[in-house]
Write a protein that holds these residues in place. Structure first.
Motif, PDB file in Angstrom:
ATOM      1  N   ILE A 107       3.440  -8.021  -4.028  1.00  0.00           N
ATOM      2  CA  ILE A 107       2.496  -9.126  -3.893  1.00  0.00           C
ATOM      3  C   ILE A 107       1.433  -8.655  -2.914  1.00  0.00           C
ATOM      4  O   ILE A 107       1.752  -8.193  -1.814  1.00  0.00           O
ATOM      5  N   ALA A 108       0.182  -8.720  -3.338  1.00  0.00           N
ATOM      6  CA  ALA A 108      -0.922  -8.284  -2.481  1.00  0.00           C
ATOM      7  C   ALA A 108      -1.746  -9.489  -2.067  1.00  0.00           C
ATOM      8  O   ALA A 108      -1.913 -10.447  -2.837  1.00  0.00           O
ATOM      9  N   GLY A 109      -2.257  -9.463  -0.860  1.00  0.00           N
ATOM     10  CA  GLY A 109      -3.102 -10.538  -0.364  1.00  0.00           C
ATOM     11  C   GLY A 109      -4.403  -9.992   0.174  1.00  0.00           C
ATOM     12  O   GLY A 109      -4.446  -8.872   0.708  1.00  0.00           O
ATOM     13  N   THR A 110      -5.477 -10.733   0.023  1.00  0.00           N
ATOM     14  CA  THR A 110      -6.763 -10.303   0.571  1.00  0.00           C
ATOM     15  C   THR A 110      -7.705 -11.489   0.725  1.00  0.00           C
ATOM     16  O   THR A 110      -7.614 -12.470  -0.025  1.00  0.00           O
ATOM     17  N   ASN A 111      -8.598 -11.398   1.704  1.00  0.00           N
ATOM     18  CA  ASN A 111      -9.683 -12.378   1.831  1.00  0.00           C
ATOM     19  C   ASN A 111     -11.011 -11.747   1.437  1.00  0.00           C
ATOM     20  O   ASN A 111     -12.068 -12.340   1.627  1.00  0.00           O
ATOM     21  N   GLN A 112     -10.950 -10.514   0.888  1.00  0.00           N
ATOM     22  CA  GLN A 112     -12.155  -9.810   0.459  1.00  0.00           C
ATOM     23  C   GLN A 112     -12.407 -10.000  -1.032  1.00  0.00           C
ATOM     24  O   GLN A 112     -11.497 -10.342  -1.805  1.00  0.00           O
ATOM     25  N   ASN A 113     -13.625  -9.714  -1.445  1.00  0.00           N
ATOM     26  CA  ASN A 113     -13.973  -9.647  -2.859  1.00  0.00           C
ATOM     27  C   ASN A 113     -13.692  -8.213  -3.310  1.00  0.00           C
ATOM     28  O   ASN A 113     -14.493  -7.308  -3.059  1.00  0.00           O
ATOM     29  N   LEU A 114     -12.557  -7.990  -3.951  1.00  0.00           N
ATOM     30  CA  LEU A 114     -12.170  -6.623  -4.313  1.00  0.00           C
ATOM     31  C   LEU A 114     -13.065  -6.053  -5.407  1.00  0.00           C
ATOM     32  O   LEU A 114     -13.235  -4.824  -5.488  1.00  0.00           O
ATOM     33  N   GLN A 115     -13.634  -6.895  -6.263  1.00  0.00           N
ATOM     34  CA  GLN A 115     -14.590  -6.408  -7.260  1.00  0.00           C
ATOM     35  C   GLN A 115     -15.795  -5.789  -6.563  1.00  0.00           C
ATOM     36  O   GLN A 115     -16.285  -4.716  -6.968  1.00  0.00           O
ATOM     37  N   GLN A 116     -16.277  -6.443  -5.521  1.00  0.00           N
ATOM     38  CA  GLN A 116     -17.389  -5.904  -4.754  1.00  0.00           C
ATOM     39  C   GLN A 116     -16.974  -4.632  -4.037  1.00  0.00           C
ATOM     40  O   GLN A 116     -17.759  -3.671  -3.944  1.00  0.00           O
ATOM     41  N   ALA A 117     -15.743  -4.601  -3.537  1.00  0.00           N
ATOM     42  CA  ALA A 117     -15.242  -3.402  -2.861  1.00  0.00           C
ATOM     43  C   ALA A 117     -15.174  -2.216  -3.820  1.00  0.00           C
ATOM     44  O   ALA A 117     -15.405  -1.074  -3.428  1.00  0.00           O
TER      45      ALA A 117
END
Length: 538
Positions: free
Chosen positions: A323-333
């Motif tokens: 399970i991965a969590g993020t508050n970033q926009n990974l598409q933008q990353a």
């Protein structure tokens, strides 16, 4: 107020004497009702089912000497009356299910009868405010016969610090679990959870949880693990790490392990978290902070269930679910070259965006109750609001002024502070007022009259007008202005601002309500847009 006594049946003391002779004997539960100055309106008698007949006889005698006292019998069971855990648990369950009315009833907890264990449990539960009353101790007195004497003990903990500390160390807080589920009201969030529960049970594929900091990604990951554990779908552990703390060799070593001598300082071999999570669940929070090399190895580990520890040419097998969590926009990353596109495609099969607290503000009140329950579970002390204090807090918490920047973390910290400062386990208006000041101060930006997009109140009102408006109202007005600027029409802005109250009206009047509010400050929806446009840089 009505006087209510809660007491255990005394299977030895309460059955002293037979026939008319019994009125010459001191029987605690009967005797306590013989004092005219202690007018008892209701007597709640707790007993084991096998002593029901004895309890009924005692109840009849209470009615005979105190006709205006209503006697209610409650059956509570335990196998061993000297087993602390059993007795505490049974009495705790009774207290949790009993409907206390603190506004209209005054409670006395009679601790004379029952085993010593039962008396201790009643003391602990009263001290922790599960029984919201004073202790009542009775004893025989040769000079006044069967009536005996009584003493009321008000458990002001400031008077009993040493005793309270001794008992507090023995409290079995963790044994009596409080309700862990939260009755959320937000329709979109409930739909998300409903689907996620199905995915958690039916799939072992990676799950991606996105959303702002404090939205509850870590807690939700633990709930997924608990659900799979309950269904027997995982045998291993729940392993969690924040990827923002991983850098360089430490990142590789922490995740994938290393062989002794793999790098300077590697004096012993290390398994790594992926191996630790074998047959369990691995939660990588802030996965967007992971380096590109670690991302490549993680992708291989997900797809092939094998990886190579640092310095080793022997593959390690680990069957974990990610399970991965993020508050970033990974598409933008990905576009910026900071995140691997193939890894994102692999972990994005099941993706769920958790809204922040402001986006599901109707869930604030049930989460408030949940946080109070968690406090009780962790500290062994039940804390509640008085009605006026709760209304004061909710009026503030649900208003646009309450920013909840850290989302549910802000709410958790807020409840922890109020519960800690609550006198006698009751959160009062003064405690709430102090907390509101604390939150407003914490949420103030360096330029409190401007939001993060640079919108300032001075663009819409004169300095003289602003000077006559409370800071609380200034922040509220600024929020309303921003809602207008982000809406195409007055009606759209009104629907957003009155999203809860409008559902309680047969005919929503959002436009009128918003027009009236803006009119208080000599503003209109059209003026807000025009004034903002005229102040924009060329």
């Amino acid at each position: 107020m009505a006087t209510v006594v809660i007491s255990l049946l005394g299977i030895v003391l309460d059955q002293k004497g037979r026939g008319a002779n019994r009125w010459d004997k001191w029987r605690p539960n009967v005797a306590v009702c013989m004092h005219p100055e202690l007018h008892i309106d209701r007597f709640e008698m707790i007993l084991h089912p096998k002593y029901m007949r004895m309890g009924q006889k005692v109840a009849e005698d209470i009615k005979e000497i105190s006709p205006n006292t209503a006697v209610n019998i409650h059956k509570v069971s335990w196998e061993d009356p000297w087993d602390f855990e059993q007795v505490y648990g049974a009495l705790h369950d009774f207290a949790s299910s009993y409907s206390f009315d603190r506004e209209n009833d005054e409670y006395y907890i009679h601790i004379t009868t029952g085993t010593h264990v039962a008396q201790i449990c009643l003391y602990l539960l009263t001290e922790a405010h599960y029984f919201p009353g004073k202790l009542l101790q009775t004893s025989p007195s040769p000079s006044i016969g069967a009536k005996g004497q009584y003493h009321v003990i008000d458990l002001d903990l400031s008077k009993y610090d040493q005793i309270a500390q001794r008992f507090r160390n023995e409290q079995l807080v963790g044994e009596q679990l409080l309700k862990s589920g939260i009755s959320t009201r937000n329709i979109q969030f409930n739909r998300l959870i409903n689907q996620l529960e199905q995915v958690a049970i039916r799939s072992t594929a990676p799950i991606l949880l996105t959303g702002p900091t404090g939205a509850g990604k870590s807690q939700l990951a633990r709930q997924i693990f608990a659900l799979k554990k309950q269904r027997g779908q995982v045998k291993g552990e729940f392993v969690a790490i924040n990827c923002a703390t991983l850098h360089g060799d430490n990142a590789m070593s922490t995740l994938f392990g290393h062989k002794k001598g793999a790098f300077t300082g590697a004096l012993q071999s290390r398994l790594g978290l992926l191996k630790t999570a074998h047959d369990g669940l691995l939660f990588l929070d802030e996965i967007g902070e992971l380096g590109l090399d670690e991302q490549a190895m993680l992708l291989k580990s997900i797809e092939e269930k094998t990886f190579y520890p640092m310095g080793s040419d022997q593959p390690i097998h680990s069957n974990f679910q990610l399970i991965a969590g993020t508050n970033q926009n990974l598409q933008q990353a990905v576009l910026e070259g900071r995140f691997r596109e193939d890894l994102l495609a692999r972990i994005n099969l099941w993706s769920y965006d958790l809204p922040g607290l402001r986006d599901r503000i109707e869930d604030l009140e049930p989460n408030l109750e949940y946080e109070l329950q968690q406090f009780a579970k962790q500290h062994g002390s039940l804390v509640t609001f008085n009605s006026a204090a709760k209304n004061l807090f909710l009026n503030f918490a649900l208003s646009p002024v309450a920013l909840w920047k850290a989302n549910f973390r802000d709410l958790n910290a807020c409840v922890l502070r109020m519960a800690t400062l609550a006198p006698g386990g009751r959160i009062t208006e003064s405690v709430v007022e102090e907390e509101i000041l604390r939150l407003n101060k914490a949420w103030q930006s360096p330029t409190p009259l401007a939001d993060k997009q640079g919108i300032a109140l001075e663009q819409f009102l004169s300095k003289e007008a602003i000077a006559n408006i409370d800071l609380f109202d200034q922040q509220q007005l600024l929020y309303v202005i921003n809602a207008c600027l982000n809406a195409k029409s007055l009606a759209e802005a009104g629907r957003k601002l009155f999203n809860v109250s409008r559902t309680q009206k047969k005919t929503p009047n959002d436009s009128h309500r918003l027009r009236t509010y803006l009119g208080k400050y000599d503003l209109s929806f059209e003026q807000v847009h025009s004034l903002n446009a005229s102040s924009a840089p060329v």
